[in-house]
Scaffold this active site. Sequence first.
Site, mmCIF file in Angstrom:
data_model
loop_
_atom_site.group_PDB
_atom_site.id
_atom_site.type_symbol
_atom_site.label_atom_id
_atom_site.label_comp_id
_atom_site.label_asym_id
_atom_site.label_seq_id
_atom_site.Cartn_x
_atom_site.Cartn_y
_atom_site.Cartn_z
ATOM 1 N N HIS A 202 0.995 -1.485 0.404
ATOM 2 C CA HIS A 202 -0.297 0.058 0.158
ATOM 3 C C HIS A 202 1.055 1.519 -0.487
ATOM 4 O O HIS A 202 0.537 2.386 0.126
ATOM 5 C CB HIS A 202 -1.106 -0.006 0.807
ATOM 6 C CG HIS A 202 0.015 0.098 2.476
ATOM 7 N ND1 HIS A 202 0.715 -0.353 3.167
ATOM 8 C CD2 HIS A 202 -0.035 1.527 2.933
ATOM 9 C CE1 HIS A 202 1.116 0.345 4.254
ATOM 10 N NE2 HIS A 202 0.811 1.325 4.658
HETATM 11 N N1 UDP Z 1 -3.886 -4.538 8.309
HETATM 12 C C1 UDP Z 1 -5.317 -5.508 8.563
HETATM 13 N N2 UDP Z 1 -5.766 -6.435 7.775
HETATM 14 C C2 UDP Z 1 -6.226 -5.606 6.461
HETATM 15 C C3 UDP Z 1 -4.666 -5.423 6.050
HETATM 16 C C4 UDP Z 1 -3.946 -5.175 7.305
HETATM 17 O O1 UDP Z 1 -5.820 -5.161 9.637
HETATM 18 O O2 UDP Z 1 -6.209 -6.280 5.791
HETATM 19 C C5 UDP Z 1 -3.204 -4.563 9.656
HETATM 20 C C6 UDP Z 1 -1.672 -5.237 9.539
HETATM 21 O O3 UDP Z 1 -1.890 -6.380 10.340
HETATM 22 C C7 UDP Z 1 -1.506 -3.939 10.672
HETATM 23 C C8 UDP Z 1 -1.903 -3.195 10.153
HETATM 24 O O4 UDP Z 1 -3.200 -2.964 9.559
HETATM 25 O O5 UDP Z 1 -1.408 -4.420 12.366
HETATM 26 C C9 UDP Z 1 -0.529 -1.939 9.167
HETATM 27 O O6 UDP Z 1 -1.423 -1.480 8.283
HETATM 28 P P1 UDP Z 1 -0.954 -0.226 7.059
HETATM 29 O O7 UDP Z 1 -0.006 -1.529 6.638
HETATM 30 O O8 UDP Z 1 -1.746 -0.087 6.584
HETATM 31 O O9 UDP Z 1 -0.173 0.535 8.064
HETATM 32 P P2 UDP Z 1 1.638 1.039 8.373
HETATM 33 O O10 UDP Z 1 1.552 0.023 9.381
HETATM 34 O O11 UDP Z 1 2.525 0.358 7.237
HETATM 35 O O12 UDP Z 1 1.025 2.664 8.915
#
Ligand code: UDP
Length: 356
Positions: A202
């Site tokens: 993403h």
């Molecule tokens: N996550 C979720 N469902 C999904 C994809 C990701 O619950 O379909 C969770 C993942 O396990 C983690 C969080 O979302 O806890 C991560 O968010 P994201 O990847 O959007 O953001 P980042 O961590 O890169 O800031």
Amino acid sequence: MKILTILGARPQFIKAGSVSREISKHPEIQEVIVHTGQHYDTNMSDIFFEEMKIPKPDYFLGIGGKNHGAMTGQMIEKIEEVVLKEQPDWVMVYGDTNSTLAGAIVASKLHVKLAHIEAGLRSFNMQMPEEVNRILTDRVSNILFCPTDTAMRNLKDEGYENIDCKVIKSGDVMQDGAIFYKGLAVKPTCKIESNYILSTIHRAENTDDINRLRSIIEAFNEINKEIQVILPVHPRTKNIIEKNSIKVDFSIIDPVGYLEMIWLIDNCDLVMTDSGGLQKEAFFFSKPCITLRDETEWVELIKNKFNVLVGADKIKITDIYNQREKLFEKDYDMDLYGGGNASNKIVKELYNCQYL
Ligand code: UDP
């Protein structure tokens, strides 16, 4: 004592799942939750509030789907109104999104104390919107809660010892969540083979550069011939795949809630991701992780061989996948993120410092 919490994006809801639960154990603390609306789809927002029993937001600002300037600007305007009305003792922000930055600017301009959870992280890549948000937020925070030793060191290197603020190593609130919700994990209803790779994509650097996105997807198509690749797809990534008619030969599913996600992590063979949170969750669940980025904030995972950085090149991704048996450390018994009591430390500290 009143804490005004600013949330807006999926990883912030997941972090709040742990911290808000901890706050609710203290009747002497009132939490007012502001949801900016940065993520607004049911499966990117509401589901987390329901499943993780996060209190319903007191304010929903409805500011999503805009460019950085419009989004951050409108958030500043609306959050300011709420802070003036609520007069909190603390504004609390998480991570590195536009909602984080907007909350930080309002608190600092109104002279309300600001607490930043997940402070001190750096990718050293100023092209990332997240890096800009983190640096600016850290600089105006009164308490900076660092998840790792690396984050503490980053702030020291930037001269934070000479800045009037408190820097605390709290550990990582995501570990609290992984431990607490593990027992509540739910198997998703989609087709899942007995061995599979869990992946997410993403980050702007991969989705906004169509060549990088294409290359990652081609690598997944290739790997999927050997083992199922499951991708709960972020709405932004889905739009770009569809707009560019990129051929996908693996299992794309809608984004899942946290309880299903925890199940998918706990039962997979390997994680391939550009997510910050998922890199750590792979470690919490003792799974090797291939990271589809050129750098990471979670360098301790790389140093200890729990995670390998590959970038977005198709050949490199498939090469590293083929070498996976010999690349990764298999003993996960290492405390890198504080062991799961970060929320407790954070809430105690805020209470003790309310007259700071
Ligand atoms: N996550 C979720 N469902 C999904 C994809 C990701 O619950 O379909 C969770 C993942 O396990 C983690 C969080 O979302 O806890 C991560 O968010 P994201 O990847 O959007 O953001 P980042 O961590 O890169 O800031």
